[in-house]
Design an enzyme around this catalytic site. Sequence first.
Site, PDB file in Angstrom:
ATOM      1  N   TYR B  98       0.827  -1.221   0.000  1.00 55.38           N
ATOM      2  CA  TYR B  98       0.000   0.000   0.000  1.00 55.38           C
ATOM      3  C   TYR B  98       0.849   1.255   0.000  1.00 55.38           C
ATOM      4  O   TYR B  98       0.498   2.257  -0.598  1.00 55.38           O
ATOM      5  CB  TYR B  98      -0.968  -0.015   1.184  1.00 55.38           C
ATOM      6  CG  TYR B  98      -2.128  -0.938   0.947  1.00 55.38           C
ATOM      7  CD1 TYR B  98      -2.951  -0.761  -0.170  1.00 55.38           C
ATOM      8  CD2 TYR B  98      -2.401  -1.986   1.807  1.00 55.38           C
ATOM      9  CE1 TYR B  98      -3.999  -1.616  -0.413  1.00 55.38           C
ATOM     10  CE2 TYR B  98      -3.464  -2.848   1.570  1.00 55.38           C
ATOM     11  CZ  TYR B  98      -4.257  -2.662   0.458  1.00 55.38           C
ATOM     12  OH  TYR B  98      -5.299  -3.494   0.206  1.00 55.38           O
ATOM     13  N   GLU B 196      -0.484 -29.164  13.105  1.00 57.67           N
ATOM     14  CA  GLU B 196      -0.962 -28.351  11.978  1.00 57.67           C
ATOM     15  C   GLU B 196      -2.196 -27.542  12.340  1.00 57.67           C
ATOM     16  O   GLU B 196      -2.234 -26.335  12.155  1.00 57.67           O
ATOM     17  CB  GLU B 196      -1.284 -29.253  10.769  1.00 57.67           C
ATOM     18  CG  GLU B 196      -1.868 -28.468   9.606  1.00 57.67           C
ATOM     19  CD  GLU B 196      -2.318 -29.344   8.441  1.00 57.67           C
ATOM     20  OE1 GLU B 196      -2.087 -30.564   8.478  1.00 57.67           O
ATOM     21  OE2 GLU B 196      -2.905 -28.792   7.498  1.00 57.67           O
ATOM     22  N   ASP B 248      -2.446 -33.358   9.107  1.00 56.03           N
ATOM     23  CA  ASP B 248      -3.457 -34.159   8.427  1.00 56.03           C
ATOM     24  C   ASP B 248      -2.746 -35.164   7.514  1.00 56.03           C
ATOM     25  O   ASP B 248      -1.554 -35.019   7.223  1.00 56.03           O
ATOM     26  CB  ASP B 248      -4.350 -33.278   7.536  1.00 56.03           C
ATOM     27  CG  ASP B 248      -5.339 -32.462   8.361  1.00 56.03           C
ATOM     28  OD1 ASP B 248      -5.590 -32.828   9.529  1.00 56.03           O
ATOM     29  OD2 ASP B 248      -5.852 -31.450   7.806  1.00 56.03           O
TER      30      ASP B 248
END
Lengths: 824, 363
Positions: B98, B196, B248
């Site tokens: 920005y 995780e 996972d």
Amino acid sequence: MTSFQSTLGDEPGIAEELAESQQSISIAEFFEKNKHMLGFDSGARGLVTAVKEAVDNALDAAEESGILPDIYVEIQEAGDYYRLIVEDNGPGLTKETLPKVFGKLLYGSRFHAREQSRGQQGIGISAAVLYSQLTSGKPAKITSRTQGSEEAEYFELIVDTDSNEPEISVEETTTWDRPHGTRIELEMEANMRARQQLHDYIKHTAVVNPHARLELREPQEHFKFERATDQLPEETEEIRPHPHGVELGTVMKMLTATDSQTVSGFVQEEFTRVGKKTADSIIDAFRDRHYGREMRWRPPASHESIDLHAAVEDATANKGPDATTAFADAIAEAVADSDRIAHFELREAVESAAEAVEDDHGTTFGDTVRENAVEAVWLELIDVTEADDDAAAETADEDEPATDADSRLVADLYDLADDATSTRKDDEVIHAFADRLAGKFEDPEDVRHRFTHETLREYVDRAADLTEEYDDVSFGETARENVTEAIWDIMATVPDDPPLVRELDGDRDATSNLVDAMRATDIMAPPTRCLAPISEELITAGLEKEFDADFYASATRDAGVSGGDPFIVEAGIAYGGDLPAEGTGEVMRFANRVPLVYQRGACATTDVVKSIGWRNYGLDQPGGSGLPNGPVVIMVHVASTNVPFTSESKDAVANVPEIEDEIELAIREAARDLKSYLNKRRSMQQRRKKQNVLGKILPEMAEKVAEVTGRDEPDIDDAIARIMNNVLVERDVEENGDGQAVSVVVENNSGTNESLEITDIVSAEPTNLSDGANVVEMDGEWFVKWEPEVSSDDEAALEYEVPDDATFDLDVKGVESEKLTVKQ
Amino acid sequence: MSADENQQAREQLIDLAAQFYDQFELGEIPHMSVPTRTKNNIEYDEEMDVWVYGDRESTRSANSVRGARKLLKAIYTIEFLSEQLEEDRSSTLRELYYLSESWDNDEAQFNDQDESNSMVEDLEIVSGVTREDFHMRPEESGATIMGPLYLREQTRRGERKIHCQEDVGEGGYQIPNNPDTIDFLDCDADFILAVETGGMRDRLVENGFDEEYNALIVHLKGQPARATRRITKRLHDELDLPVTVFTDGDPWSYRIYGSVAYGSIKSAHLSEYLATPEADFIGIQPADIVEYELPTDPLADSDINALESELEDPRFQTDYWEEQIELQLDLGKKSEQQSLASHGLDFVTDTYLPERLSEMGVL
């Protein structure tokens, strides 16, 4: 049905009754009813056509007499009618011919001449007169003055449509201010709706006739088209027809009319571009078609158990052993010496052997002996003495393929066929094929094995068909053709004399063979002195004169032939500048320097322009076909001794393949120049764009870099020149004692070699100039001229010394400004 | 963060600018070469035991309009970073994007954040200074630690001493952007368990796994931020703690393990500093799906592509991973960590983890 027939039978007079109403029609009457065929289908169009016919005639007349044409066209409103006046500065017409030229259809000097001219049939201007008298009822008013005559002739006339003869109402002499020329005044029912076409016609005429001065005065407007050149188109000459372009019927007519006795004389006399050598080639080709060629077989090889010597000896009786042996020796040797031998070649060998032996031994070898020897050897060569297995080969017995006793012909043909067909073909198949083909050879009654290409092809086809059928393999078109050609190539043209002209006369088939032979022979393109192309230079000049564009290209093709008439196609392209950027480009069509303004869609020219992929040449073409879009003018000029038009109104060139091909090539030739121009322009645009962006970014970057590092701004010119692949010309000045040493360095960062013209204007006299530069003084300024050639990625330097206070000014030429960075 | 370090980072940036300056002066085309950041250009560094960039380089050169714009942006970014260092401030990557809007030069402004992120990576690589030392931080890290660890953090507001079990709430200790401001004071942990998903981390904390097994539970929050990887490495190197990773059972999660253990493709230039090659993978392994009869989802096409691409990824070219990935491709299935709940909420802490950790020799 039956009742009708009986009615017919009842009135035997009906045919006679019908016959009474049959009568011949005058050509003038015919065109009166079919005005559209001549381009007079409406008032708007009639006016344009009349102008066109009059102007074409005027241009032809002036050019023919070597006068630079000066043509004045005026259109006046005359009550309900329009009055058309066309004046030229041509040679004028004599009192005798004038009425016929204007008052008789199909009267002209051009129809029989094989020479390029605008008018051809002698219809145009008289048709305009006819149209005028039909619509306004007024006669045509014609004034003509020939060079040197005191007074001008003045006629008022109409066409008598019944007799197609001029009907003169006024005939007198008058005075005229032009020293020579013709003026015609026609009144006709017309309107000015086709003004655009009229303007196009005049403007386009000016483009392709840069040597003519044209003036058009309309009720409201007035146009003048000045000359761009004083050079008249080259004078044209009549030529004889070209062998590639005549039809059978024409040749038959020519054969009847010719004075020549022999075919050779006939083709040399009656055609253009045929000399002795070409005539021989034509006759050889004719022999091949008319008589066929003779098959040449291989002489027996040593391992073959063929004793030609013995064969000759057996066939020769009562000539004494020595002479017989010598005769046999000579023949056997001659045969063995040749690669292959045909029947007639064998005969020649026998003849020369006989003569040699006659000389040496004093024994006469008569015709019968010679004949016997030829036959004996020939039969050996073609192996006829072998078992008659030809029938066996034909029927290709299933259980016993003919392998045992291959005739010599089979072996020979096998080798030929094997070479000519693809390696994928099975040996067995080729063998079977050769066997069958040999059978065909053995078949014919003509033991000399003489036949035409056509017959040979039949044999090959038959053998191939049988092979396909029995051996269940494919023997395709290509293979058949290759085999045929391979055999045809080794066959020999026979030495038989061609028939005489009187024998050919009336023999349609033989004449057809002759026409085929002429077409098959390579013959130089017809002379172009009968044509007057505009030339690339003048096309460009004409385009430049009438269109304000950025780029012009033109191309003139070599002459081609169509229908015995030579033709030349020329193309020109103008691009950019003031041409309208919106919409489709303009196509200008010309035939023999006459603009074609109607029936654009029916013209071969338009078809070709549409078929070209203009995107390849950098033009916008919606959908990839059709006319290109953008600021472009494409002109095509077809010049021919006989331009094939689609109709008598001569609005569109017919779709003749030879001409279409040349039109395409001419356009493509010019378009290639356009493409490279556009590519260059595009790359210059990109370069400019890149330069603009980088020219902004890099200084900003340099500034920022200086700011961050807290140093002075770096010098970025070198880097920019290198980035832009530019040529950098940089001056370096060093103090040198009292004066200064100057060096001007050229650094070529581009990918090509550059030749520069550098002028350094110095305010004091330079000394110690480096090599290759020279100085000229003018008004207290010294011009240092230097023209270096700098190859890619190389440098060159100009060095000199000047006093302290000198000032400089550098001028660089020879490199596009986009590619140049100069640092003083 | 000492002023010295700031100064050093600044000088390195300015050297880079000076390099462009010299190129201009020599009449050369300004340019900058950086290693190509793709999978094909990472190779194993045997000495360091991590994956680093290979020899392939991409050149940003002012020869083209694109390249010139890039270099202009680089100069502006250098200027901004060096000012930031001088003032001892910091900003986020997004802020940089920005902030470029405020630069006086339109050509220097970034078109999107990917561009500014990759510019910072370029500068990191070329200058040899890490992003953290430029005082650039990612938007959020939010990763946390829970476990028996006592540390001191140097904050902008002074020193803080924190015990990561006793001084923190259930959320745990928040890892700062630059973990090099931390000193470890005391540690009772036996190993590190990097997790995780947030759900699983909360389950372990709720079940008191950290207390029961003396584990330091590090929450990875998906693909771990640099700070998370850095602190994991420091804990391993400085306190000699074994590192285990629990994710996972799908290809994306294997990449999470891969970036903890071997480094990521985008930050391979920092592998030495971020990667913990000794880290071990707990699961969910494809083998676990079979062994524990876990509920599964079928592999999507994108999963299969990712697995196949992992077979070609140099980081996964070990017997263990090849076997596991092939097995998963055979099964055609994947499972989440939380699918262990199908055997009860305590199954993971009572059965699965103890079993796996014993197998791995951590317990």
